[in-house]
Write an enzyme that holds these catalytic residues in place. Sequence first.
Site, PDB file in Angstrom:
ATOM      1  N   HIS A  18      -1.352  -5.801   3.186  1.00 39.03           N
ATOM      2  CA  HIS A  18      -2.266  -5.525   1.931  1.00 39.03           C
ATOM      3  C   HIS A  18      -3.727  -6.465   2.056  1.00 39.03           C
ATOM      4  O   HIS A  18      -4.577  -6.071   1.342  1.00 39.03           O
ATOM      5  CB  HIS A  18      -1.710  -5.807   0.596  1.00 39.03           C
ATOM      6  CG  HIS A  18      -1.745  -7.294   0.289  1.00 39.03           C
ATOM      7  ND1 HIS A  18      -0.859  -8.219   0.903  1.00 39.03           N
ATOM      8  CD2 HIS A  18      -2.258  -7.838  -0.760  1.00 39.03           C
ATOM      9  CE1 HIS A  18      -1.063  -9.480   0.380  1.00 39.03           C
ATOM     10  NE2 HIS A  18      -1.986  -9.213  -0.912  1.00 39.03           N
TER      11      HIS A  18
HETATM   12  N1  UDP Z   1       5.641  -8.901  -4.462  1.00 40.58           N
HETATM   13  C1  UDP Z   1       6.297  -8.026  -5.159  1.00 40.58           C
HETATM   14  N2  UDP Z   1       6.317  -6.649  -4.833  1.00 40.58           N
HETATM   15  C2  UDP Z   1       5.671  -5.954  -3.860  1.00 40.58           C
HETATM   16  C3  UDP Z   1       4.831  -6.993  -3.016  1.00 40.58           C
HETATM   17  C4  UDP Z   1       4.845  -8.368  -3.483  1.00 40.58           C
HETATM   18  O1  UDP Z   1       6.987  -8.268  -6.177  1.00 40.58           O
HETATM   19  O2  UDP Z   1       5.768  -4.749  -3.674  1.00 40.58           O
HETATM   20  C5  UDP Z   1       5.607 -10.407  -4.744  1.00 40.58           C
HETATM   21  C6  UDP Z   1       5.811 -11.052  -3.688  1.00 40.58           C
HETATM   22  O3  UDP Z   1       7.212 -11.196  -3.769  1.00 40.58           O
HETATM   23  C7  UDP Z   1       5.199 -12.672  -4.196  1.00 40.58           C
HETATM   24  C8  UDP Z   1       4.067 -11.921  -4.609  1.00 40.58           C
HETATM   25  O4  UDP Z   1       4.056 -10.616  -5.378  1.00 40.58           O
HETATM   26  O5  UDP Z   1       5.897 -13.161  -5.175  1.00 40.58           O
HETATM   27  C9  UDP Z   1       3.120 -12.039  -3.558  1.00 40.58           C
HETATM   28  O6  UDP Z   1       1.837 -10.991  -3.803  1.00 40.58           O
HETATM   29  P1  UDP Z   1       1.021 -10.422  -2.647  1.00 40.58           P
HETATM   30  O7  UDP Z   1       1.628 -10.535  -1.359  1.00 40.58           O
HETATM   31  O8  UDP Z   1       0.574  -9.040  -3.289  1.00 40.58           O
HETATM   32  O9  UDP Z   1      -0.060 -11.536  -2.510  1.00 40.58           O
HETATM   33  P2  UDP Z   1      -0.404 -12.763  -2.125  1.00 40.58           P
HETATM   34  O10 UDP Z   1       0.676 -13.816  -2.086  1.00 40.58           O
HETATM   35  O11 UDP Z   1      -0.958 -12.454  -0.675  1.00 40.58           O
HETATM   36  O12 UDP Z   1      -1.551 -13.140  -2.930  1.00 40.58           O
END
Ligand code: UDP
Length: 357
Positions: A206
Amino acid sequence: MKVVTVLGARPQFIKAAPVSREFKSAGIEEVLVHTGQHFDHNMSQVFFEEMEIPTPQYNLEISGLHHGAMTGRMLEKIEVALMNEKPDWVLVYGDTNSTLAGAMAAVKLHIPVAHVEAGLRSFEMKMPEEVNRILTDRISTLLFCPTTTAVDNLEAEGFRTFGSRLILSGDVMFDAVEYYRSRIDTHATVLGKENVKAPFLLATLHRAENTNDPVRLSAICSALNAINRQVSIVLPLHPRTKAFLASHQIQLEAQVIDPVGYFDMLALLQACSLVLTDSGGLQKEAYFFGKFCITLRDQTEWVELVKAGANALAGADSTKIIALFQQHYQQPVAMRSGLYGDGHAAAKIARELIDFR
Ligand code: UDP
């Protein structure tokens, strides 16, 4: 004591949940301000109830704008909320525009800021997250670092001389996984609903650096397609990535499912054999479940995972992604104690706020 917590995206609510619970038991009044930065279907009332997260008192509904307009509008509205609430502290998490806007609104009103997930660096100033975290760190009074690497980063930038306080708190995301892990079996439905069968690999994609670049996205997808012919890949697909794949006619052969709720994500992490992701949070969650992570980025803030042999950076290099899969498939990762704290980072954060003089 009164704390205003500014949050803007679902991962931030997940991180804030353990801290909110500590505040409640310590008798600290917490007011939640949700900027609305990331609209998310998985953030219905059920999300707040299942996660035991207090519902926000302020919903600013600011989303879908360019960085400047979004941050500016947040600054304006958060300032009004802060003048209204007159808190002792403003608490912000991570590295989003909401984080920076919350911190900026507070310091201008001379309200001290506490930053959770302080000191993380990718050393890539083109990432909006890097700009947000550096500026937020600089204007915060309490800097809660999840790792020793984060403390080292701040020390190297001279933060010991800035009058701010550096605290190695551990990682609130580890607290969250430790707290919610026991409820996976009762709350997660994805494995049956989506007919997900082991063995499978879990992938997410993403980040703007991948989803806005057709060359990178094609290279990653071609690697995923090749791997998927050997072992099925389950991929909860972010709407932005979905739109970009369609508009650039990039083929993705995987078991594509809609984005999932947190408990479903934990269930997928528990059941999968390996993780491929460009997410920051998921890299750590893979580790918490003992799964090797192939990171689809050129750098990571979680360098200790690479050092521990639990994570490898593949960028968008399809040959490297496939080679890492061959090398690490079904190779469990042993968790080292203490890398992300002891699961009680939230309690430390609450205590520091109470004891601060
Ligand atoms: N997450 C979720 N469902 C999804 C995608 C991500 O629950 O379909 C959770 C993931 O387990 C983690 C958090 O969202 O706890 C991370 O989000 P993301 O990957 O969007 O962002 P980043 O960590 O890169 O900011």
